[in-house]
Design a protein around this motif. Structure first.
Motif, PDB file in Angstrom:
ATOM      1  N   ILE A  58       0.743  -1.370   0.040  1.00 56.56           N
ATOM      2  CA  ILE A  58       0.177  -0.056   0.085  1.00 56.56           C
ATOM      3  C   ILE A  58       0.835   1.179  -0.116  1.00 56.56           C
ATOM      4  N   ASP A  59       1.809   1.363   0.931  1.00 52.93           N
ATOM      5  CA  ASP A  59       2.825   2.521   0.810  1.00 52.93           C
ATOM      6  C   ASP A  59       4.024   1.959   1.714  1.00 52.93           C
ATOM      7  N   ASP A  76       8.585   4.379  10.144  1.00 51.94           N
ATOM      8  CA  ASP A  76       7.623   5.163   9.760  1.00 51.94           C
ATOM      9  C   ASP A  76       8.406   5.812   8.429  1.00 51.94           C
ATOM     10  N   ALA A  77       7.510   5.568   7.453  1.00 52.57           N
ATOM     11  CA  ALA A  77       7.886   5.759   5.856  1.00 52.57           C
ATOM     12  C   ALA A  77       6.804   6.786   5.559  1.00 52.57           C
ATOM     13  N   GLN A  87       8.607   6.677  -3.861  1.00 52.62           N
ATOM     14  CA  GLN A  87       9.811   6.011  -4.035  1.00 52.62           C
ATOM     15  C   GLN A  87       9.868   5.012  -2.754  1.00 52.62           C
ATOM     16  N   SER A  88       9.331   5.450  -1.643  1.00 50.13           N
ATOM     17  CA  SER A  88       9.266   4.444  -0.510  1.00 50.13           C
ATOM     18  C   SER A  88       8.306   3.167  -0.918  1.00 50.13           C
ATOM     19  N   LEU A  92       9.638  -0.860  -1.390  1.00 52.68           N
ATOM     20  CA  LEU A  92       9.058  -2.203  -0.621  1.00 52.68           C
ATOM     21  C   LEU A  92       8.284  -2.944  -1.574  1.00 52.68           C
ATOM     22  N   VAL A  93       7.837  -2.500  -2.757  1.00 55.61           N
ATOM     23  CA  VAL A  93       7.492  -3.381  -3.908  1.00 55.61           C
ATOM     24  C   VAL A  93       8.841  -4.422  -4.406  1.00 55.61           C
ATOM     25  N   LYS A  94       9.868  -3.526  -4.534  1.00 58.39           N
ATOM     26  CA  LYS A  94      10.985  -4.480  -4.895  1.00 58.39           C
ATOM     27  C   LYS A  94      11.326  -5.450  -4.244  1.00 58.39           C
ATOM     28  N   LEU A  95      11.384  -5.109  -2.659  1.00 53.89           N
ATOM     29  CA  LEU A  95      11.665  -6.028  -1.761  1.00 53.89           C
ATOM     30  C   LEU A  95      10.772  -7.266  -1.686  1.00 53.89           C
ATOM     31  N   CYS A  96       9.457  -7.187  -1.939  1.00 58.56           N
ATOM     32  CA  CYS A  96       8.611  -8.005  -1.704  1.00 58.56           C
ATOM     33  C   CYS A  96       8.181  -8.759  -2.946  1.00 58.56           C
ATOM     34  N   LYS A  97       8.450  -8.301  -4.070  1.00 56.56           N
ATOM     35  CA  LYS A  97       7.826  -8.946  -5.119  1.00 56.56           C
ATOM     36  C   LYS A  97       8.326 -10.331  -5.244  1.00 56.56           C
TER      37      LYS A  97
END
Length: 176
Positions: A58-59, A76-77, A87-88, A92-97
């Protein structure tokens, strides 16, 4: 004219039969058979303490696993509309994909979201990775300073709105 109608209603209103008390729902036990014993409620199922599965981001500090919104504990992002918010999120998307994320649920709630420590299959902590990447800040109030040593030198200047929110002064900043 109104007064006349009120008087007519008082004296000539149809009479209602008196109310009878409702019958008891259950037959009353004799006094000798009544006891103060209260039967315990059946035990509640233990709360789910761990979720595992692919996640939607989500964010920068919120994900969804199995339709449950989860706030990543201790960081806290920036919000999406704040500087570096998108960008934040994409960091996180790159980490979790393509990964199966494990979330260990904590007992507290944050704005109708569960709070959890989240880990990747190789054991990396998502919160630590986001702070190390400079896309989130350690929130000592909730982490106890666990991620402070991972913060980049200029992270608090770059993510200044998140730093201000942690000090509880966001209302003053929004007025500017």
């Amino acid at each position: 004219m109104r007064l006349f109608r009120i008087i007519l209603r008082l004296f000539f209103a149809p009479r209602r039969p008196p109310r009878r008390p409702a019958p008891p729902l259950a037959p009353q036990l004799p006094r000798e058979m009544r006891t103060g014993v209260v039967w315990p409620a059946p035990p509640a199922p233990p709360p789910q303490t761990e979720l595992r599965g692919p996640c939607w981001v989500i964010d920068g500090d919120t994900i969804i696993i199995d339709k449950i919104r989860i706030r990543i504990a201790g960081i806290d992002a920036p919000e999406l509309e704040h500087p570096f918010g998108k960008q934040s999120k994409w960091a996180l998307v790159k980490l979790c994909k393509g990964q199966v994320v494990t979330a260990r649920i904590k007992p507290e709630l944050s704005y109708d979201r569960m709070v959890a420590e989240c880990f990747l299959p190789d054991g990396r902590d998502l919160a630590a990775e986001m702070v190390r990447a400079g896309m989130a800040l350690d929130w000592p109030k909730f982490s106890g300073g666990k991620y402070r040593h991972l913060e980049l030198a200029d992270a608090r200047k770059k993510l200044w709105r998140a730093a201000v929110r942690q000090r509880g002064m966001m209302g003053a900043v929004e007025k500017l």
